[in-house]
Motif scaffolding. Structure first.
Motif, PDB file in Angstrom:
ATOM      1  N   TYR A  52       0.858  -1.185   0.000  1.00 32.13           N
ATOM      2  CA  TYR A  52       0.000   0.000   0.000  1.00 32.13           C
ATOM      3  C   TYR A  52       0.897   1.238   0.000  1.00 32.13           C
TER       4      TYR A  52
ATOM      5  N   HIS B  66     -14.195  -6.958   3.131  1.00 30.38           N
ATOM      6  CA  HIS B  66     -14.349  -8.336   2.653  1.00 30.38           C
ATOM      7  C   HIS B  66     -14.160  -9.289   3.813  1.00 30.38           C
TER       8      HIS B  66
ATOM      9  N   HIS C 270     -13.426  -7.004   7.116  1.00 27.53           N
ATOM     10  CA  HIS C 270     -12.281  -6.159   7.447  1.00 27.53           C
ATOM     11  C   HIS C 270     -11.836  -5.447   6.183  1.00 27.53           C
TER      12      HIS C 270
ATOM     13  N   ARG D  19       3.003   0.874   3.403  1.00 33.81           N
ATOM     14  CA  ARG D  19       2.575  -0.210   4.292  1.00 33.81           C
ATOM     15  C   ARG D  19       2.684  -1.529   3.535  1.00 33.81           C
TER      16      ARG D  19
ATOM     17  N   SER E 239       1.776  -5.613   4.120  1.00 33.96           N
ATOM     18  CA  SER E 239       1.221  -6.651   4.987  1.00 33.96           C
ATOM     19  C   SER E 239       1.346  -7.980   4.264  1.00 33.96           C
TER      20      SER E 239
END
Ligand code: OGA
Ligand code: NI
Length: 347
Positions: free
Chosen positions: A205, A220, A276, A286, A288
């Protein structure tokens, strides 16, 4: 093959390249999400997300273990999300996988395009948004998805990390089985976890000049049984809890775990997969890593007979092969829990 979109150039650009375009001060309209006016966001303070101490779940002391199983069941029922501490996966391995992902995203656009899959079940698949060929609005996200099990794939890394994470997931699923009043190996056996699908999905991101207009990963729920997620200490994940969005800041070196749609099906709705999403910011990159653990691709998932009691609690979901569900979810536009809704039975 590059994904096609009616109003996109033939070759889809990554969000990384877009974010790095000189002087970018506003985002293209294709990335603009409608404003959710009543989308108040709460920080994780008053009622905080549960924590599972993994060392207690694996404790040889039976009292300690059954207490941990009970707490796990409560976490699944109340939140569907929990942090996992004392899991035994080395911090250096967790950091290395985040750095390896960062390096991948730093390859040239041309190099990364070499990893674009043609089909949603291709074992290595690089892309942008969620499913750029059908998404009406594009997500502020690039991704790399790699199947880790039953066959291990990797552009360049050994399987140590994925194996360790898999052991943690299997142990939690054993606890989940037990907390539902099933045999501790029920999930393992019925869904053939020996050949279970494990995916490593790296999400990038990049900073966004208008974070309030964009969305990294819209609301989702996850396919599969259990997702374990780590991140580079930059926040962005929000979880729906009692109808509100709650920002989650995981404890460093913990896993953030959430139950997936197939636990909701197997438990006949006792444990719900939870919505979430990931929001973006205008300062930091970011990263993840989400690792969904699912049944074997050819396993058929249906509510456990023991959890279905005649007329009082009839099966609420149709039986469906995991592979068919995965294909359906991954090739559709992301829309909350609409995929799970499609296997729900209405009485
Ligand atoms: C996912 C996901 C959230 C995040 O990959 O399924 O929910 O924080 N990611 O990146
Ligand atoms: Ni998710």
């Amino acid at each position: 093959m590059a994904a096609t979109h009616p109003s996109l150039p033939h070759k889809l650009t990554s969000v990384k390249a877009l974010a790095e375009s000189p002087g970018l001060s506003s985002i293209p309209s294709l990335y603009t999400f409608p404003k959710h006016t009543n989308d108040e966001v709460f920080s994780d303070t008053e009622e905080s997300i549960p924590t599972l101490d993994f060392s207690l779940l694996t404790s040889p002391d039976t009292d300690e273990r059954s207490k941990a199983v009970q707490e796990l069941g409560k976490a699944c029922q109340d939140w569907g999300f929990f942090m996992v501490t004392n899991h035994g996966v080395r911090e250096s391995l967790m950091k290395a996988i985040i750095e390896a992902s960062r390096e991948f995203f730093e390859l040239t656009e041309e190099e990364k395009r070499g990893f674009e899959g043609k089909h949603v079940l291709d074992p290595i698949r690089y892309g942008t948004s969620f499913n750029a060929s059908v998404d009406k609005i594009l997500c502020w996200r690039d991704y790399l998805k790699i199947f880790q099990h039953p066959q291990f794939h990797s552009p360049n890394k050994p399987p140590v990390f994925s194996k360790k994470v898999r052991q943690v997931a299997k142990e939690i699923l054993r606890g989940v089985s037990e907390s539902l009043g099933l045999e501790d190996n029920y999930i393992d056996k019925t869904l053939n976890l020996e050949h279970g699908l494990q995916v490593l999905a790296a999400n990038l991101y990049p900073p966004c000049p208008q974070p309030e207009l964009a969305m990294g990963f819209p609301a989702h729920s996850d396919h599969g049984l259990l997702t374990l997620l780590i991140q580079n200490q930059i926040g962005g994940l929000q979880v729906q809890h009692h109808g509100k969005w709650v920002s989650i800041d995981p404890i460093p070196n913990s896993f953030l775990a959430n139950i997936g749609d197939h636990i909701e099906i197997l438990s006949n709705g006792k444990y719900k997969s939870v919505l979430h999403r990931a929001v973006v910011n205008n300062r930091d990159v970011r990263i993840s890593i989400a690792m969904p653990h699912g049944p074997a691709l050819d396993a058929v998932v249906s509510p456990a007979p023991k959890l279905v009691e005649g007329e009082r609690n009839p099966p609420a979901y149709r039986a469906m092969k995991y592979k068919d569900y995965l294909e359906l979810q991954q090739s559709s536009m992301l829309n909350g829990k609409s995929c799970l809704e499609s296997v729900r039975k209405y009485m």
